[in-house]
Design a protein around this motif. Structure first.
Motif, PDB file in Angstrom:
ATOM      1  N   THR A 172      17.664  -2.189  22.873  1.00  0.00           N
ATOM      2  CA  THR A 172      16.227  -2.463  22.944  1.00  0.00           C
ATOM      3  C   THR A 172      15.890  -3.271  24.193  1.00  0.00           C
ATOM      4  N   HIS A 214      16.093  -0.924  27.098  1.00  0.00           N
ATOM      5  CA  HIS A 214      14.907  -0.059  27.097  1.00  0.00           C
ATOM      6  C   HIS A 214      13.696  -0.802  27.673  1.00  0.00           C
ATOM      7  N   LEU A 226      16.342   9.223  32.407  1.00  0.00           N
ATOM      8  CA  LEU A 226      16.293   9.609  30.999  1.00  0.00           C
ATOM      9  C   LEU A 226      15.990   8.446  30.064  1.00  0.00           C
ATOM     10  N   PRO A 284      18.377   5.443  18.372  1.00  0.00           N
ATOM     11  CA  PRO A 284      17.286   6.331  18.806  1.00  0.00           C
ATOM     12  C   PRO A 284      16.861   6.149  20.256  1.00  0.00           C
ATOM     13  N   LEU A 285      17.051   4.955  20.806  1.00  0.00           N
ATOM     14  CA  LEU A 285      16.619   4.731  22.180  1.00  0.00           C
ATOM     15  C   LEU A 285      17.710   5.018  23.204  1.00  0.00           C
ATOM     16  N   ALA A 328      19.542   7.560  25.388  1.00  0.00           N
ATOM     17  CA  ALA A 328      19.047   8.863  25.850  1.00  0.00           C
ATOM     18  C   ALA A 328      20.145   9.763  26.382  1.00  0.00           C
ATOM     19  N   ALA A 382      26.660  12.763  18.925  1.00  0.00           N
ATOM     20  CA  ALA A 382      25.508  12.927  19.828  1.00  0.00           C
ATOM     21  C   ALA A 382      24.747  14.207  19.494  1.00  0.00           C
ATOM     22  N   ALA A 394      24.666  15.693  16.591  1.00  0.00           N
ATOM     23  CA  ALA A 394      24.149  15.686  15.212  1.00  0.00           C
ATOM     24  C   ALA A 394      22.925  14.787  15.050  1.00  0.00           C
ATOM     25  N   ARG A 395      22.538  14.063  16.093  1.00  0.00           N
ATOM     26  CA  ARG A 395      21.357  13.184  15.991  1.00  0.00           C
ATOM     27  C   ARG A 395      20.099  13.998  15.685  1.00  0.00           C
ATOM     28  N   PRO A 396      19.093  13.361  15.061  1.00  0.00           N
ATOM     29  CA  PRO A 396      17.803  14.055  14.916  1.00  0.00           C
ATOM     30  C   PRO A 396      17.304  14.563  16.273  1.00  0.00           C
ATOM     31  N   VAL A 397      17.419  13.717  17.279  1.00  0.00           N
ATOM     32  CA  VAL A 397      17.159  14.134  18.657  1.00  0.00           C
ATOM     33  C   VAL A 397      18.501  14.127  19.385  1.00  0.00           C
ATOM     34  N   PRO A 398      19.113  15.299  19.573  1.00  0.00           N
ATOM     35  CA  PRO A 398      20.420  15.323  20.254  1.00  0.00           C
ATOM     36  C   PRO A 398      20.276  14.822  21.689  1.00  0.00           C
ATOM     37  N   ILE A 399      21.357  14.261  22.216  1.00  0.00           N
ATOM     38  CA  ILE A 399      21.319  13.769  23.601  1.00  0.00           C
ATOM     39  C   ILE A 399      22.485  14.341  24.382  1.00  0.00           C
ATOM     40  N   ARG A 412      17.541  24.983  16.186  1.00  0.00           N
ATOM     41  CA  ARG A 412      18.446  23.885  15.863  1.00  0.00           C
ATOM     42  C   ARG A 412      19.711  24.405  15.170  1.00  0.00           C
ATOM     43  N   TYR A 448      21.770  25.722  17.926  1.00  0.00           N
ATOM     44  CA  TYR A 448      22.264  24.578  18.713  1.00  0.00           C
ATOM     45  C   TYR A 448      23.451  23.933  18.001  1.00  0.00           C
ATOM     46  N   GLN A 496      10.823   8.090  16.797  1.00  0.00           N
ATOM     47  CA  GLN A 496      12.055   7.807  17.531  1.00  0.00           C
ATOM     48  C   GLN A 496      12.104   6.379  18.050  1.00  0.00           C
ATOM     49  N   TYR A 556      13.421  16.763  23.841  1.00  0.00           N
ATOM     50  CA  TYR A 556      13.589  17.438  22.555  1.00  0.00           C
ATOM     51  C   TYR A 556      12.417  17.153  21.635  1.00  0.00           C
TER      52      TYR A 556
END
Lengths: 535, 535
Positions: free
Chosen positions: A34, A37, A131, A212-213, A215, A233, A235-240, B227, B230, B374, B485
């Motif tokens: 955090t 970020h 990113l 989540p933060l 990237a 990485a 499998a995250r809700p938002v993959p990175i 997804r 992916y 996020q 994403y």
């Protein structure tokens, strides 16, 4: 719950030296990410970033004696090697400062509006933006150049991304020291210290990849650890993006003509490359294809002589020493495998902490017995020479010879003909490097296997080396340090000028008035940046 | 087991037109991929590739009437739109042929050896090589430009990668026709037809992503389908890059000054963008932030008038029609949501096959009620305006308004102040585009929210548009079609010159003698390619 202590350990004795820190809790990881970020806006200032990278290099250089001593006490890599590694590290930081100043990495492209086209083209201006917070997983074997102040950190900071490093447990004191220098450099450049932070502990590494933060991530290490983080990485809700360097066999092919011409030189050179850094380089040659016959015998004799003359070395930690000894034993026990110089425990009073270098040999046809692990039915029909006496043997046992064995050992596979070479190469997974040892006539383009070999190894490696050794990866604009999986989990480079590309994404601005464009994209080009313009 | 037939269906009637093919079996998929893999050597010939891409464009143009008729019969997108889409498709193919000829995409970098450096730098020559067979998952909504002969196929072929397309079930006849033209073009250029193949069927798509010889994938479609693929790509023993475009809300912000100046123009323009292609564009504006008050009311009045005057349209298939109607119902039922023009079933004799366009409105503060999905704890503290009367309401219900609803509908969120705009933007996932409607004074740099808005939308989108509409993505060198994403699963672009970068990986040649280098890297530069040289 009491904090788990993080100890610095002396690999020369196996003894704990000092408690460096505590393992990071989930709260610690969140705080580091955090804070990073929150610091990204400050880091977006390119002149401040440039000053920061140069100040970091200067501070590391000014603290060279302390940094090298700390690293040597934890890694046993020696002052000479670590002094060189520190020079590489500060060179990298300064090279990325130059890259930020140059601005070519922004890849600016401008298309002028063209109302005459069908459909009409609007004005488009594109560059790259950072990113966000990058997680860096430090390597064991380069406590400086691929660790806290290393290439991943330097390239991510250069891109404008704050960095949280998950320190390697083999050198926590060096990591803490380098982090304090980097944070001081940030403050000298007027940036928040939190643009770089370090966390310790296995669980902290997992927390970090899931935050989540975070990237993007950079990793250098084992297939097992790297794949676990890669999977997390993805499998995250938002993959990175996960830029991992996971392991490499680094095959070497010696042609018959090269063996005839330079058997002794090649054998000695190979020994040097295999034992550099006690065999703990990611580009150590782990499989060497040598022709059967007298010339090849001269080569292995020279290799045996040079390895036999190499003194015992200390590996980075005792777990690695045990893995190395077990790995050698497993391989040496396979039928048909011999050990002209057996790698094993060191001798003398420090024997229980050291290992001796050596090599194994195996007939190449044993490695060629099965089709490529990744290949198609068609590929599996190619050049497979079955061995009558081994029909009952499970050929998968030989798979282990195609896996990296970290430490001062290599496998020499003796081949009968070019078909066997191709069949072995076709079975290999991805590699960071592949090396050819050729004769003078072959390098001049004389007929022979060289051209076909170049094509074959290009398919399986990120760097192709001729008549040199893969260890020693130059930090240079045209370098590529990566390769097909598992050498790397992406198609990017972790060394050299293009490493910065991993931490950026493009944004296009359509019909955005000049007053509102980022300075980098304004018509008058106030920052004097390189740009490609389509009229 | 009998083969599963693949039918072409007329969305204007819901009736089956003809059986086009059978779903591909695992054996069919293996055969297509293996044949493509075998053809990669032939495709490595750059002049042949260039000729192939141009022949493909020529054949498609020559068959325009047949191709457009086939696509219209299956998609109901209309002859005018499909004629334009075909022109875009052949333009793309020719633009990538030019890119292959130019060779800039090879990103050639040459570092000369420098023995004076410490350590000495060896000679390094780097370029990019094709990855191998690429799997392309075609989109429903662009039966040409993002389907068999579309941008993914064109850019992959240009890179030198054979392509196996998983056809979209909404236009199998068009897919088969285009595939036959592409294969004929390959043969005209002296290449094996198998450099392109098409497979049909859901299971075939999964087989394809798991095939060991598939080296990368491109996808355009839904979050759910994308997804799943992916995840399958990431779970392979050897993971591969998956370049997916999964969905986008494409937010639009109208400033108070813009609404005061151009309320009617913006309302009418928005209606045109929302209903283009019956709202089936990936860059359709799905969320529009409009100020409360009289100017904003004028805007929504104009929007209502324009949408009310739009005739009913046919969606790509009946499942999409049902999803659209259900999606509108779910959103319209939320407290505080109104539907000034209710999107719903069409009227008249074809009503059961058509839908009418419309829009919903909601107070922006409802969307800002929760922190960003996020975001960090810090972000969650920002600009959150709680609404007394909704305290008992689960704010997650409003999440659905931040999800793409495929079809001719948009959500207008009315805001009280700039803080609410920022709070809504902070909650959005990644987007392909973000659009600002500004006043003349704001575009000239007058004080106001514009500069902050540019910064905010840059964080969440791949393309930022000012005073235009996001639909209509120009095929141009500086274009970027991608975004955080789920707009895209990677940081690459699927439109424009840089789309070719997705299918390549770098290789560096160290100390490789000139006679053995690829022609692209030889010292004399026999192919006349652009290169960056470090002396």
């Amino acid at each position: 719950m009491a904090a788990t202590p993080v100890w610095s350990v002396d690999p020369r004795t196996g003894k704990q030296r000092e408690q460096v820190a505590a393992e990071a809790t989930p709260h610690d990881v969140d705080r580091a990410v955090t804070a990073g970020h929150a610091a990204r806006g400050a880091l977006a200032d390119r002149p401040a970033r440039t000053a920061f990278l140069r100040a970091a290099a200067d501070l590391l250089d000014a603290s060279a004696a302390e940094v090298v001593a700390a690293a040597d006490a934890e890694t046993a890599l020696g002052t000479a090697r670590l002094t060189g590694e520190l020079a590489r590290t500060t060179y990298q930081l300064r090279a990325f400062a130059d890259a930020v100043e140059d601005g070519g990495y922004l890849d600016i492209r401008i298309d002028r509006a063209d109302p005459a086209l069908t459909p009409p083209r609007p004005e488009l201006r594109r560059y790259k933006v950072p990113l966000g917070v990058v997680a860096v997983y430090a390597a064991s074997n380069f406590p400086l150049a691929f660790s806290v102040p290393g290439g991943d950190t330097a390239s991510a900071l250069a891109a404008g991304c704050p960095v949280v490093v998950k320190a390697h447990p083999d050198h926590p004191a060096t990591s803490a020291l380098c982090a304090s220098l980097l944070r001081r450099a940030a403050e000298q450049a007027g940036l928040p210290a939190d643009v770089v932070a370090v966390v310790h502990g296995f669980d902290a590494g997992l927390e970090l990849i899931r935050h989540p933060l975070v990237a993007a991530a950079g990793f250098t290490g084992s297939i097992r650890g790297g794949r676990a983080l890669y999977d997390a990485a993805a499998a995250r809700p938002v993959p990175i993006p996960f830029h991992g360097e996971l392991g490499s066999l680094n095959p070497v092919v010696v042609t018959p003509a090269a063996a005839a011409e330079r058997a002794e030189e090649i054998g000695a050179g190979l020994a040097g490359s295999v034992t550099l850094g006690v065999g703990q380089f990611c580009v150590k040659p782990g499989l060497v294809l040598v022709p059967l016959g007298a010339d090849g015998d001269r080569l292995t004799d020279a290799l045996a002589k040079a390895l036999g003359a190499t003194g015992p070395g200390v590996l980075l930690d005792h777990r690695m020493r045990e893995n190395f000894l077990a790995g050698v034993r497993e391989r040496a026990a396979l039928p048909g495998v011999t050990a002209p110089v057996t790698p094993g425990p060191g001798t003398g009073p420090d024997g229980e902490h050291t290992v001796g270098a050596g090599f194994l040999t195996v007939p190449a046809r044993r490695l060629a017995a099965e089709g490529p692990a990744q290949g198609s039915a068609e590929d599996r029909e190619d050049g497979v020479a079955h061995d009558g006496e081994d029909q009952g043997k499970d050929h998968h046992d030989y798979e282990v010879l195609l896996e990296e064995c970290f430490g001062p050992v290599t496998v020499v596979a003796r081949y009968a003909d070019q078909g066997e070479v191709g069949a072995v190469l076709a079975r290999l997974p991805g590699n960071l490097s592949a090396t050819l040892q050729l004769s003078d006539a072959e390098t001049a383009g004389a007929p022979g296997p060289a051209a076909e070999l170049i094509g074959q190894v290009t398919e399986l490696a990120g760097r192709v080396v001729v008549n040199a050794w893969p260890t020693g990866v130059a930090v240079a604009p045209a370098q590529h340090h990566g390769g097909p999986y598992p050498a790397a989990t992406s198609h990017s480079s972790s060394v050299g000028g293009t490493a910065i590309e991993r931490w950026l994404r493009p944004v296009a601005y359509q019909s955005v008035p000049d007053a509102l464009l980022p300075a980098e994209l304004r018509e008058a080009n106030p920052l004097g940046l390189p740009r490609r313009v389509t009229p």
